[in-house]
Motif scaffolding. Structure first.
Motif, mmCIF file in Angstrom:
data_model
loop_
_atom_site.group_PDB
_atom_site.id
_atom_site.type_symbol
_atom_site.label_atom_id
_atom_site.label_comp_id
_atom_site.label_asym_id
_atom_site.label_seq_id
_atom_site.Cartn_x
_atom_site.Cartn_y
_atom_site.Cartn_z
ATOM 1 N N GLU A 23 98.330 17.244 -8.778
ATOM 2 C CA GLU A 23 97.525 15.430 -9.757
ATOM 3 C C GLU A 23 98.248 14.977 -10.600
ATOM 4 O O GLU A 23 98.981 15.667 -11.222
ATOM 5 N N PRO A 24 97.831 13.644 -10.415
ATOM 6 C CA PRO A 24 98.730 13.046 -11.409
ATOM 7 C C PRO A 24 98.040 12.946 -12.524
ATOM 8 O O PRO A 24 96.704 13.193 -12.820
ATOM 9 N N LYS A 214 91.810 5.765 -13.376
ATOM 10 C CA LYS A 214 92.961 4.685 -13.435
ATOM 11 C C LYS A 214 92.860 3.665 -14.350
ATOM 12 O O LYS A 214 92.243 3.176 -14.369
ATOM 13 N N HIS A 216 97.256 5.582 -14.953
ATOM 14 C CA HIS A 216 97.042 6.509 -15.548
ATOM 15 C C HIS A 216 98.103 6.952 -16.384
ATOM 16 O O HIS A 216 98.144 7.147 -17.459
ATOM 17 N N LYS A 497 105.700 9.083 -10.655
ATOM 18 C CA LYS A 497 105.416 9.254 -9.934
ATOM 19 C C LYS A 497 105.267 7.886 -9.411
ATOM 20 O O LYS A 497 104.584 7.750 -10.274
ATOM 21 N N ASN A 498 105.268 7.955 -7.808
ATOM 22 C CA ASN A 498 104.050 6.889 -7.103
ATOM 23 C C ASN A 498 104.356 5.528 -7.088
ATOM 24 O O ASN A 498 102.932 4.847 -7.371
ATOM 25 N N ASP A 512 99.195 2.755 -9.551
ATOM 26 C CA ASP A 512 98.170 3.987 -8.808
ATOM 27 C C ASP A 512 99.427 4.881 -9.540
ATOM 28 O O ASP A 512 99.856 6.283 -8.970
ATOM 29 N N TRP A 514 102.209 7.291 -12.536
ATOM 30 C CA TRP A 514 102.431 8.008 -13.516
ATOM 31 C C TRP A 514 103.347 8.935 -13.931
ATOM 32 O O TRP A 514 104.322 8.818 -13.185
#
Lengths: 518, 279
Positions: A23-24, A214, A216, A497-498, A512, A514
């Motif tokens: 998970e973030p 959100k 993050h 990430k992402n 989105d 993190w």
């Protein structure tokens, strides 16, 4: 024993991937590079690249787009289209507030599109001619009614195209000189905190963001580092962790991506679809000869340019519509590198050996080398050319004044031929003075009609048919020499990430993203 | 002439300089015969290191162009720029200096203030500004270099002419009824020539350096392969392919060094009173 060790290895790998997919986590500060420093952050007034990159975290629009350009919810949670393709109804998210605490309602949407952006945003205005009315029957609903079906309509709700502007701040003011432009107020996941000119832009987390959990990240610093080599070094030394596409020179990319813990992605530019080509001057001079244009086209070794100058990033263009843009046609007439064919076309042309002028794009080493390679490609088949040295201002002036034979450029496509391709080829868009319109001076009534017709079709299959026909004709006429579909890798520390999940990449993707906390 | 050569070769460095320069000249002359293809031709894969492939002893650059061919053709450009811009600078500097020194007074004041005007601007900055105004082509590069390098010539010539102006042979020429122009051209200037020749040899070196610096900054003629261009284009890959900057850099160093050694040798040979190296 051996089996046991093997199993442990598998287990460790499985655990590692489980960790990777975890998970973030919340928190953390992201340092990114912004290049060049934007002239301002009020996205409704300024839409150049760096402004979009920063302001895309502050402002939002009704929709976002995935990397296949499919619309996703943003400020609108649902939308529907009437069967005749004339009415689009959007339902807004609940509990959205502006950064100053005022509620975001459908009145803001109507004000943003119908009043503010209609006045300030030339590119959106061109699409709004198809819109008859924008109404807000209640606080959470917005209804767009069109004059006629407009195929790319659902593609104009990107944040750089249609950012939502707070009505309570701007209504009745002089938009361009409103003091609030210096402290932008949006609905986005990050709030504007501080801008130390020449040094950094500081955004902080929007605690009241409508999506639970959100963003993050706690804060983002956009570092202003004017020199390309220094930007690369800043990444190497860990001063910054995110290099948006295009922020360092191409030749530094292999070195940085070879470092440990560095990730890279070419995604996140699909909405823009940067497409490069050389304008061929069809107003006057030797380039009015179609055979010479074809000779030039076949003389260009674009695979070599991609591999030697762009580190293999990019796709050899097949024609006017990028392969990431909707309605791209793959099977256009052949324009591949073929010196023999080029010589045949050259022999059939009226070219008499005169020296043609190539205008390189003054955007640094890569483009200069590219022009040199092009000059050499042309020389190999017997076309003489020389490079004209120029700076950015001189390039704008010369291209706008049609003072060239060939001129490098690249333009964005905005996901749909009606939004970003037609402008380059329709004859109504020929006007001296701008380097962004139909600079070549290409006139083909059939193409004009196809583009006009395709834009106002509601049905995608019908549009595809028209655009395919248009692409076939244009490629055969060679009004420009298509080079590459450019790709600008986003380079970042793998701890982030992402960062890229949409068609405009880091422009709105940090919502989105993190950071792994060490 | 024999005596001149005797004195010149007393300076061993000067002889070495002459040999190097002769080699560079040879390269320049031989370039179109040894490398008939354009130095811009992309002949092999990019970034081929030196000494790895027959026929391409110095390897290839970022676009797969033959570095050795670039070096040879670059020699032509460097020497051409050096020589022509020096000739142009002399053509501007000598008349101004001679007139100022010969006539003195108001003419001297005005011409020297004009010269100082150019001297107060850093020459490299001025060259950049000139090229930003002009279209960067080889002719303008030469002109810009000439424009920034003539003031020292003018000052030197003025000084020489001032010291010669009141010698007996000049007065004799005046008494014999020669015109001022004839006196300047036939009596004064020939005697002022030795230091000018020495200065000119050093100016060629400076001009080559200037052209290289301008090309390095991307202000050179983009259609001409010069050593400065080669370094400028390669500086971006300095960390991965250092030899691409190093090789043309060596060429510049050697050529400039050779010209400086020659200048020194000429100085020794032309000023017997200043003979420093007697061995």
């Amino acid at each position: 024993m051996k089996t046991f060790r093997f199993l442990t290895t598998v287990a460790v790998i499985a655990m590692a991937s489980a960790l990777a997919a975890e998970e973030p986590v919340q928190g953390g500060t992201l340092n990114a590079v912004i290049q060049p420093e934007p002239p301002g952050l009020m996205l409704g007034l300024i839409q150049n690249g760096p402004t979009q990159m920063v302001a895309g975290q502050i402002y939002e629009s009704l929709l976002r787009y995935d990397t296949d350009l499919n619309p996703m919810p943003s400020l609108a949670k649902e939308w529907s289209k009437s069967d005749d393709g004339l009415t689009y109804t959007f339902t807004l998210q609940d509990d959205v507030v502006w950064h100053d605490g005022a509620p975001f309602t459908s009145a803001d949407v109507v004000f943003s599109v119908d009043v503010f952006l209609r006045e300030t945003h030339a590119r959106l205005r061109a699409s709004l001619v198809h819109v008859a009315s924008i109404e807000a029957p209640d606080d959470k609903t917005v209804v767009f009614t069109l004059n006629q079906p407009f195929g790319p309509f659902l593609g104009i709700f990107e944040v750089g195209t249609m950012p939502m502007i707070p009505k309570h701040i701007y209504e009745g003011t002089d938009f361009a000189n409103n003091p609030a432009n210096n402290t932008p107020i949006g609905t986005g996941p990050f709030k504007f905190q501080e801008w130390e000119r020449g040094s950094y832009i500081h955004l902080v987390k929007n605690e009241d963001y409508y999506l639970e959990g959100k963003p993050h990240l706690d804060e983002i610093y956009y570092q202003v580092i004017p020199d390309a080599a220094s930007r690369a070094v800043a990444f190497e030394t860990g001063q910054v962790d995110l290099l948006p596409g295009g922020s360092i020179e191409n030749f530094d990319i292999p070195r940085l991506t070879a470092m440990d813990n560095v990730c890279t992605t070419n995604a996140g530019w699909e909405f823009f679809g940067p497409h490069s080509w050389m304008w061929l001057n069809m107003h006057e001079g030797p380039m009015t000869d179609k055979n010479l244009r074809k000779a030039v086209m076949h003389a260009l070794d674009r695979e070599f340019a991609r591999d030697a100058l762009w580190n293999g990033n990019g796709t050899v263009a097949k024609g006017p519509v990028s392969s990431v843009t909707r309605f791209h046609e793959e099977n256009t007439p052949d324009i591949s590198f073929n010196p023999e064919k080029a010589k045949e076309y050259l022999a059939a042309s009226g070219y008499d050996g005169e020296t043609l002028r190539i205008l390189p794009l003054p955007y640094g080493e890569t483009w200069q080398r590219w022009a040199e390679a092009t000059r050499q490609n042309l020389a190999e088949v017997g076309i003489n050319s020389e490079l004209v040295a120029t700076d950015v201002a001189g390039w704008n002036q010369k291209v706008g004044a049609w003072d060239f034979d060939m001129a490098f450029t690249y333009l964005y496509q905005y996901g749909d031929p009606a939004l970003g391709v037609a402008r380059t080829y329709i004859s109504s868009n020929i006007a001296q003075g701008s380097p962004w319109n139909n600079v070549s001076g290409y006139v083909n009534e059939e193409v004009d009609a196809l583009f006009a017709d395709a834009a106002i079709q509601a049905d995608d299959a019908a549009r595809q048919e028209l655009y395919t026909k248009a692409q076939d004709i244009i490629v055969d006429d060679v009004p420009v020499a298509w080079m590459l579909e450019l790709e600008f890798p986003t380079i970042y520390r793998c701890d982030l990430k992402n960062p890229v999940s949409t068609a405009i990449g880091v422009n709105d993707g940090l919502r989105d993203a993190w950071l792994v906390q060490n | 002439m024999k005596a001149f050569w005797f004195r010149y070769r007393q300076n061993r460095g000067a002889v070495i300089g002459l040999v190097i320069l002769a080699l560079v000249l040879l390269c320049a002359v031989a370039a179109p015969f040894l490398f008939p293809r354009s130095p811009w031709s992309m002949v092999q894969r990019p970034f081929l290191p030196p000494f790895t492939m027959d026929g391409l002893p110095l390897g290839t650059d970022a676009l797969g162009r033959d570095v050795l061919s670039g070096l040879f053709h670059g020699a032509r450009v460097s020497l051409l720029v050096g020589l022509v811009s020096t000739v142009v600078a002399l053509a501007i500097g000598i008349p101004i200096g001679a007139l100022a020194g010969y006539y003195g007074g108001l003419a001297d004041d005005m011409l020297m203030r004009f010269t100082e005007f150019f001297q107060t601007i850093p020459s490299f900055a001025l060259a950049i500004v000139l090229l930003a105004i002009f279209q960067p082509s080889l002719a303008y590069v030469i002109l810009a270099i000439a424009i920034v390098s003539w003031p020292p010539v003018a000052r030197l010539v003025r000084g020489e002419v001032l010291s010669l102006r009141h010698r007996e042979f000049v007065e004799a020429a005046t008494l014999s009824g020669q015109s001022n122009l004839a006196i300047i051209l036939k009596q004064v200037l020939p005697n002022a020539l030795p230091p000018i020749i020495v200065l000119a040899s050093l100016m060629v070196a400076t001009a080559i350096l200037l052209e290289s610096s301008l090309s390095f900054l991307g202000l050179g003629d983009p259609n001409v392969m010069s050593w400065g261009y080669m370094i400028g284009a390669a500086r971006t890959v300095l960390r991965t392919a250092w030899w691409l900057s190093f090789i043309p850099g060596i060429a510049i160093v050697l050529t400039v060094l050779a010209l400086n050694l020659i200048g020194e040798g000429l100085n020794d040979a032309l000023n017997p009173r200043l003979r420093r190296r007697q061995s």
